[in-house]
Design an enzyme around this catalytic site. Structure first.
Site, PDB file in Angstrom:
ATOM      1  N   HIS A  16       0.867  -1.207   0.000  1.00 32.92           N
ATOM      2  CA  HIS A  16       0.000   0.000   0.000  1.00 32.92           C
ATOM      3  C   HIS A  16       0.885   1.232   0.000  1.00 32.92           C
ATOM      4  O   HIS A  16       1.475   1.584   1.022  1.00 32.92           O
ATOM      5  CB  HIS A  16      -0.919   0.008   1.225  1.00 32.92           C
ATOM      6  CG  HIS A  16      -1.912   1.138   1.207  1.00 32.92           C
ATOM      7  ND1 HIS A  16      -3.257   0.949   1.480  1.00 32.92           N
ATOM      8  CD2 HIS A  16      -1.773   2.464   0.961  1.00 32.92           C
ATOM      9  CE1 HIS A  16      -3.886   2.104   1.384  1.00 32.92           C
ATOM     10  NE2 HIS A  16      -3.010   3.051   1.085  1.00 32.92           N
ATOM     11  N   HIS A  18       1.569   5.394  -1.684  1.00 30.89           N
ATOM     12  CA  HIS A  18       1.262   6.574  -2.512  1.00 30.89           C
ATOM     13  C   HIS A  18       2.578   7.200  -2.942  1.00 30.89           C
ATOM     14  O   HIS A  18       3.419   7.513  -2.094  1.00 30.89           O
ATOM     15  CB  HIS A  18       0.462   7.610  -1.713  1.00 30.89           C
ATOM     16  CG  HIS A  18      -0.834   7.087  -1.180  1.00 30.89           C
ATOM     17  ND1 HIS A  18      -2.028   7.235  -1.835  1.00 30.89           N
ATOM     18  CD2 HIS A  18      -1.114   6.386  -0.047  1.00 30.89           C
ATOM     19  CE1 HIS A  18      -2.996   6.670  -1.135  1.00 30.89           C
ATOM     20  NE2 HIS A  18      -2.477   6.143  -0.038  1.00 30.89           N
ATOM     21  N   LYS A 102      -9.190  -0.332  -6.337  1.00 29.24           N
ATOM     22  CA  LYS A 102      -9.306   0.314  -5.018  1.00 29.24           C
ATOM     23  C   LYS A 102     -10.659   0.984  -4.849  1.00 29.24           C
ATOM     24  O   LYS A 102     -11.091   1.777  -5.687  1.00 29.24           O
ATOM     25  CB  LYS A 102      -8.200   1.363  -4.856  1.00 29.24           C
ATOM     26  CG  LYS A 102      -8.235   2.162  -3.551  1.00 29.24           C
ATOM     27  CD  LYS A 102      -7.737   1.347  -2.361  1.00 29.24           C
ATOM     28  CE  LYS A 102      -7.886   2.071  -1.022  1.00 29.24           C
ATOM     29  NZ  LYS A 102      -6.776   2.949  -0.700  1.00 29.24           N
ATOM     30  N   HIS A 139     -10.676   1.125   1.299  1.00 28.37           N
ATOM     31  CA  HIS A 139     -10.519   2.148   2.334  1.00 28.37           C
ATOM     32  C   HIS A 139     -11.753   2.023   3.228  1.00 28.37           C
ATOM     33  O   HIS A 139     -12.843   2.458   2.861  1.00 28.37           O
ATOM     34  CB  HIS A 139     -10.416   3.562   1.740  1.00 28.37           C
ATOM     35  CG  HIS A 139     -10.176   4.589   2.801  1.00 28.37           C
ATOM     36  ND1 HIS A 139      -8.981   5.259   2.951  1.00 28.37           N
ATOM     37  CD2 HIS A 139     -10.969   5.030   3.806  1.00 28.37           C
ATOM     38  CE1 HIS A 139      -9.065   6.068   3.999  1.00 28.37           C
ATOM     39  NE2 HIS A 139     -10.259   5.950   4.530  1.00 28.37           N
ATOM     40  N   HIS A 177      -4.901  -0.606   5.633  1.00 30.35           N
ATOM     41  CA  HIS A 177      -4.510   0.188   6.808  1.00 30.35           C
ATOM     42  C   HIS A 177      -5.493   0.052   7.968  1.00 30.35           C
ATOM     43  O   HIS A 177      -6.136   1.019   8.381  1.00 30.35           O
ATOM     44  CB  HIS A 177      -4.296   1.661   6.447  1.00 30.35           C
ATOM     45  CG  HIS A 177      -5.318   2.287   5.535  1.00 30.35           C
ATOM     46  ND1 HIS A 177      -6.669   2.234   5.766  1.00 30.35           N
ATOM     47  CD2 HIS A 177      -5.176   2.966   4.385  1.00 30.35           C
ATOM     48  CE1 HIS A 177      -7.297   2.888   4.807  1.00 30.35           C
ATOM     49  NE2 HIS A 177      -6.421   3.317   3.941  1.00 30.35           N
ATOM     50  N   ASP A 250       1.191   2.674   3.552  1.00 32.43           N
ATOM     51  CA  ASP A 250       0.358   3.859   3.327  1.00 32.43           C
ATOM     52  C   ASP A 250       1.199   5.131   3.412  1.00 32.43           C
ATOM     53  O   ASP A 250       0.691   6.188   3.789  1.00 32.43           O
ATOM     54  CB  ASP A 250      -0.828   3.921   4.292  1.00 32.43           C
ATOM     55  CG  ASP A 250      -1.930   4.855   3.794  1.00 32.43           C
ATOM     56  OD1 ASP A 250      -1.899   5.242   2.613  1.00 32.43           O
ATOM     57  OD2 ASP A 250      -2.808   5.208   4.600  1.00 32.43           O
TER      58      ASP A 250
END
Ligand code: DOR
Ligand code: ZN
Length: 346
Positions: A16, A18, A102, A139, A177, A250
């Site tokens: 995970h 970004h 996602k 999420h 997460h 994350d």
């Protein structure tokens, strides 16, 4: 704390991550690529990565931000919308560089405006993903402003996720997460198609850290940090050897001025020290022998990908995190900025 001073594990993956886009990539992608072999790249760009075509173009931009002679495989993800077609799901399945879809509830977090307003709008897409074995990454927070921000994960699991798992029992789902005891128990008790990622920050901190001596925006992330009882539950499952739980940082870079402002962005940057921060947690829990499964095996197994072959070695050595990193023309404040980390990749 164990007596071990050094540990060698199979090269890990980050399930995970970004990395943002364009001029920002060059400052963050190398941090991850220096340690991890692969990473699941989150698609919450603006505009979001809603098609196979956009995902493959984004993948190329990430690869061109790599230092020379660095092998790193960005595993791409499609951003689910109310309008994602079954054709696009089939296309994604046939594309070797796309590994998941996602699901952001609309309004839940950074760049989620184009997200899903009601998961029922996506049932055709989910049915196709279930049929073809393409994982759904979730999420897991409701967006209802009447639900307390600390309860949004639990309410999401009970009201949204549980019905989805009942309707699509063979759908592979990663609850991303996770932050609560409730989520840890839900995943533990679910069938083998349900797994979860756990971040370093949710293992290291409870919600007090956001308010220690004043407001600390660099500890603001979503889902928000929870009470100590929840952190303990996450440590217990992460270090248990249960293959349903694996590493997903994350790591979510935002420029300093977007964090230190009157309405700051959610996100904690940890890619500069990700494996070292996990090593601290596992060491503290006397479970360094469980780090390799969590960091290097269970995620690959869940995604049906081969485990990595190389290794990395970590040593118990103090080092100081820089106060900031460059982030295009701006600055990025990393987790533990200016502070000491007790493990170091050598
Ligand atoms: O803290 C977060 N930051 N949580 C998210 O869900 C998104 C992420 C981001 O993209 O900044
Ligand atoms: Zn994320």
């Amino acid at each position: 704390m164990s007596q071990m001073r050094s540990i060698t594990i199979t090269r890990p993956d980050d399930w995970h991550l970004h990395v943002r886009d364009n001029e920002y990539l060059a400052n963050v992608v190398p941090h991850t690529a220096s340690t991890f072999s692969r990473a699941i790249i989150m698609p919450n760009l603006n505009p979001p990565v809603t098609s196979v075509e956009l995902a493959l173009a984004y993948r190329k931009r990430i690869l061109s931000a790599l230092p020379e002679n660095t092998a790193f495989n960005p595993l791409m993800v499609l951003y689910l919308t109310n309008n994602t077609t079954t054709d696009e799901i089939v296309k994604a399945c046939n594309e070797t560089n796309i590994h998941a879809v996602k699901y952001y509830p609309a309004g839940a977090t950074t760049n989620s405006d184009a997200g899903v307003t009601d998961i029922k709008n996506c049932y055709d897409a989910l049915a196709k993903m279930e049929e073809l074995g393409l994982p759904l990454l979730v999420h897991g927070e409701v967006t209802d402003p009447d639900v307390d921000v600390f309860d949004r994960e639990q309410v999401f699991i009970d009201k949204v996720l549980l019905p989805v798992t009942k309707k699509f029992p063979l759908l592979k789902i990663v609850l991303e997460h996770i932050t609560t005891k409730h989520a840890a128990e839900f995943v533990t008790d679910s069938n083998e198609n349900i797994a979860a990622t756990i971040t370093p920050h949710h293992l290291l901190f409870n919600r007090n850290v956001m308010f220690k001596g004043g407001m600390n925006p660099h500890y603001y992330c979503l889902p928000i940090l929870k009470r100590e009882m929840h952190r303990q539950a996450l440590i217990a499952v992460a270090t248990s050897g249960n293959q349903k739980f694996f590493l997903g940082t994350d790591s979510a870079p935002h420029a300093q001025d977007k964090k230190e402002t009157s309405c700051g962005c959610a996100g904690i940057y940890s890619a500069h020290a990700a494996i070292e921060l996990y090593a601290e947690v596992f060491d503290e829990a006397n479970a360094l022998d469980k780090l390799e499964g969590f960091a290097s095996f269970f995620g690959a197994d869940f995604y049906g990908l081969p485990r990595n072959t190389g290794t990395i070695t970590l040593e118990k050595t103090d080092w100081q995190v820089p106060d900031s990193y460059s982030f295009a023309q701006q600055k990025l404040i990393p987790l533990r900025a200016g502070e000491i980390i007790h493990w170091k990749k050598v």
